[in-house]
Design an enzyme around this catalytic site. Structure first.
Site, short mmCIF file in Angstrom:
data_model
loop_
_atom_site.label_atom_id
_atom_site.label_comp_id
_atom_site.label_asym_id
_atom_site.label_seq_id
_atom_site.Cartn_x
_atom_site.Cartn_y
_atom_site.Cartn_z
N ASN A 1 -19.01 -26.55 46.56
CA ASN A 1 -18.23 -27.61 47.23
C ASN A 1 -16.98 -27.09 47.93
OD1 ASN A 1 -17.18 -27.09 44.69
ND2 ASN A 1 -16.38 -29.15 44.44
N GLU B 1 -15.02 -25.17 34.05
CA GLU B 1 -14.47 -26.28 34.84
C GLU B 1 -15.67 -27.08 35.32
OE1 GLU B 1 -11.36 -26.82 34.92
OE2 GLU B 1 -10.71 -24.89 34.13
N CYS C 1 -14.53 -32.06 42.74
CA CYS C 1 -14.54 -32.50 41.35
C CYS C 1 -13.39 -33.46 41.05
CB CYS C 1 -14.47 -31.30 40.43
SG CYS C 1 -13.06 -30.25 40.79
N GLU D 1 -7.48 -23.18 33.95
CA GLU D 1 -7.21 -22.15 34.93
C GLU D 1 -5.78 -22.33 35.44
OE1 GLU D 1 -10.63 -22.98 37.58
OE2 GLU D 1 -11.46 -21.09 36.85
#
Ligand code: NDP
Length: 477
Positions: A148, A246, A280, A458
């Site tokens: 993405n 993630e 996301c 992260e």
């Protein structure tokens, strides 16, 4: 455009010679081929990385800083070409791809600085002892990223891994291979020693699986779907690998009646439909307090109907093509499911065939209302230009709905009441909460989700800590 693997500083075909087609989602046409690599290519990449590690792991921080900065400059220098490649690969508007290339460069620049700042810790025990905690690179690590935000997310993993002194075997999504391959060339030009970064192209089930299964790859940093994340934990867990995940989201966007509604609506259009809703962090469930529900609904519908959908290279396009045929069919399937679940379609509601792009995978930005809060389209990640609108009365009610999914990545809250903002933020089961904004990112902050949205964080020191091993040394005084 054909691409190759980047292994030991060289561009190489898959050893078995197999290739996969690369499709431009805006036209549906094959426009290149990529290596259909397998475990043998991952093994070769590992060997190159392992050979480079003894030297890279002790390369002075200042030298790593210089090289990572040179990579950032290389990305800046090729920004237009990278953005065009990314738009052709992924379907996103070119202007958006250009913005994402700024961030890809920033990822390297940010972690170049982190390499200079990162340090060991010390804990004194009064007059008894002193502890120091060494943080050393892990060795060879695996980075696997989705389609993405291709180079943006690829670099978000690779940059901290390299900054911390690791060598990397990385895999981009097979749907978006081109900018990763271009990164290999950029790294060579920037003076990254051969073998420090290796990029293996191909399928998740072959290349990704081989990286996760490799007995000597010490850690896996993965961004992608929740189902894939579960699978990776199943493989990597018994091998005691460090894993950072993630994963998906089903993010709530909560608009209270006292909000700055113009700003809330304007930002919601972006936060719901940017990159065709394939981020996301996109807010896919919009909850609006009942007193302003009709007002917000009509403003949203008007703004969304005005968005230009079509040619990703056209400067005025707001919504481009969906990344691939299977994903396009999945998103359309969810729209049909929503209709069957009783949703009213306020705008959009199906495929679009823009002139000149009839073979492409376009979906009209879609707003649905009238679904139960626990309907499948309110619980499952659609990851496309589809949102649901739901009215609410009380804080308790909206919190219950917002927290009801298996996900917990991000939420956006719109209110001018500071006390309520803090209370709601505290009670949302999410890794990230934005108040009166969306996607405002400080790269030092912890990034990631809870529940089915992932494990670990992260960003900033979190990433540097993930990519290092700790050892405490205690010296009696
Ligand atoms: P996938 O999980 O399908 O794929 C992600 C990556 O993993 C791809 O490179 C894929 O390869 C690879 N992969 C697939 N199977 C395996 C396997 N068995 N072992 C190792 N690697 C494998 O996700 P998508 O690419 O479809 O990305 C979309 C998803 O990513 C969404 O759910 C989205 O929410 C999530 N995402 C999460 C973010 C976050 O920060 N939390 C940010 C961005 C996206 P291949 O492409 O060849 O299948």
């Amino acid at each position: 455009m054909n691409v190759l693997n980047y292994i030991d500083g060289e561009m190489r075909a898959a050893q078995a010679g197999a290739v996969l087609d690369n499709v431009n989602p805006a036209t549906g046409a094959v426009y290149g081929q990529i290596p259909d690599s397998d475990a043998a290519d991952v093994a070769m990449a590992y060997e190159a990385a392992a050979a480079a590690f003894p030297s890279w792991s002790v390369t002075p921080a200042e030298e790593r800083f210089k090289i990572l900065n040179a990579i950032a400059e290389g990305i800046d220098g090729l920004r237009d070409a990278l953005a065009l490649a990314e738009s052709n690969d992924q379907g996103k508007p070119l202007w958006l791809a250009k913005n994402e290339m700024i961030r890809a460069a920033q990822n390297f620049r940010f972690f170049a600085t982190a390499a200079m700042q990162f340090s060991s810790e010390s804990h004194a025990m009064e007059d008894k002892a002193i502890n120091y905690t060494l943080r050393t690179p892990l060795g060879v690590v695996g980075c696997i990223s989705p389609w993405n935000l291709p180079l943006y997310l690829f670099s978000w993993k690779i940059a901290p891994a390299l900054a911390a002194g690791n060598c990397v075997v990385a895999k981009p999504s097979e749907f978006t291979p081109v900018t990763a391959a271009m990164l290999g060339e950029i790294c060579n030009a920037a003076g990254l020693p051969k073998g420090v970064l290796n990029i293996v192209q191909g399928l998740g089930g072959k290349v990704g699986q081989a990286i996760v299964e490799h007995p000597n790859i010490k850690a896996i940093s993965f961004t992608g779907g929740t189902v894939t994340g579960k699978h990776i934990v199943g493989v990597a867990g018994p091998m005691f690998k460090k894993v950072s995940l993630e994963l998906g989201g089903k993010n709530p966007n909560i608009i209270f009646a006292d909000a700055d509604l113009d700003k809330a609506v304007k930002t919601t259009v972006n936060s719901s439909f940017m990159n065709q809703g394939e981020i996301c962090l996109c807010g896919s469930r919009v909850f609006v307090q009942r007193a302003v529900y009709d007002q917000v609904k009509s403003a949203l519908v008007e703004a969304v109907k005005a968005m230009k959908v079509g040619d990703p290279l056209h400067a005025e396009t707001r919504v481009g093509a969906i990344v691939s045929k299977p994903h396009y069919e999945k998103v359309l399937g969810y729209i049909e499911l929503a209709k069957a679940e009783g949703a009213a379609v306020l705008c959009g509601g199906g495929a679009l065939y823009p002139e000149g792009f009839e073979g492409g995978y376009f979906i009209a930005p879609t707003i649905l209302e009238g679904l139960n809060w626990d309907a499948r389209c309110n619980m499952e990640e659609i990851f496309g230009p589809v949102i649901t609108l739901t009215p609410f009365d009380t804080v308790e009610e909206v919190l219950a709905m917002a927290n009801a999914t298996e996900y917990g990545l991000a939420a956006t809250v719109w209110t001018q009441d500071l006390t309520r903002a803090h209370k709601v933020a505290a009670q949302l089961q999410m890794g990230i909460v934005w108040i009166n904004c969306w996607l405002l990112r400080d790269l030092r902050t912890p990034f990631g989700g809870v529940k089915g949205s992932g494990v670990g964080r992260e960003g900033g020191w979190e990433a540097m800590k993930f990519f290092t091993e700790v050892k405490n040394v205690c010296i009696a005084l």
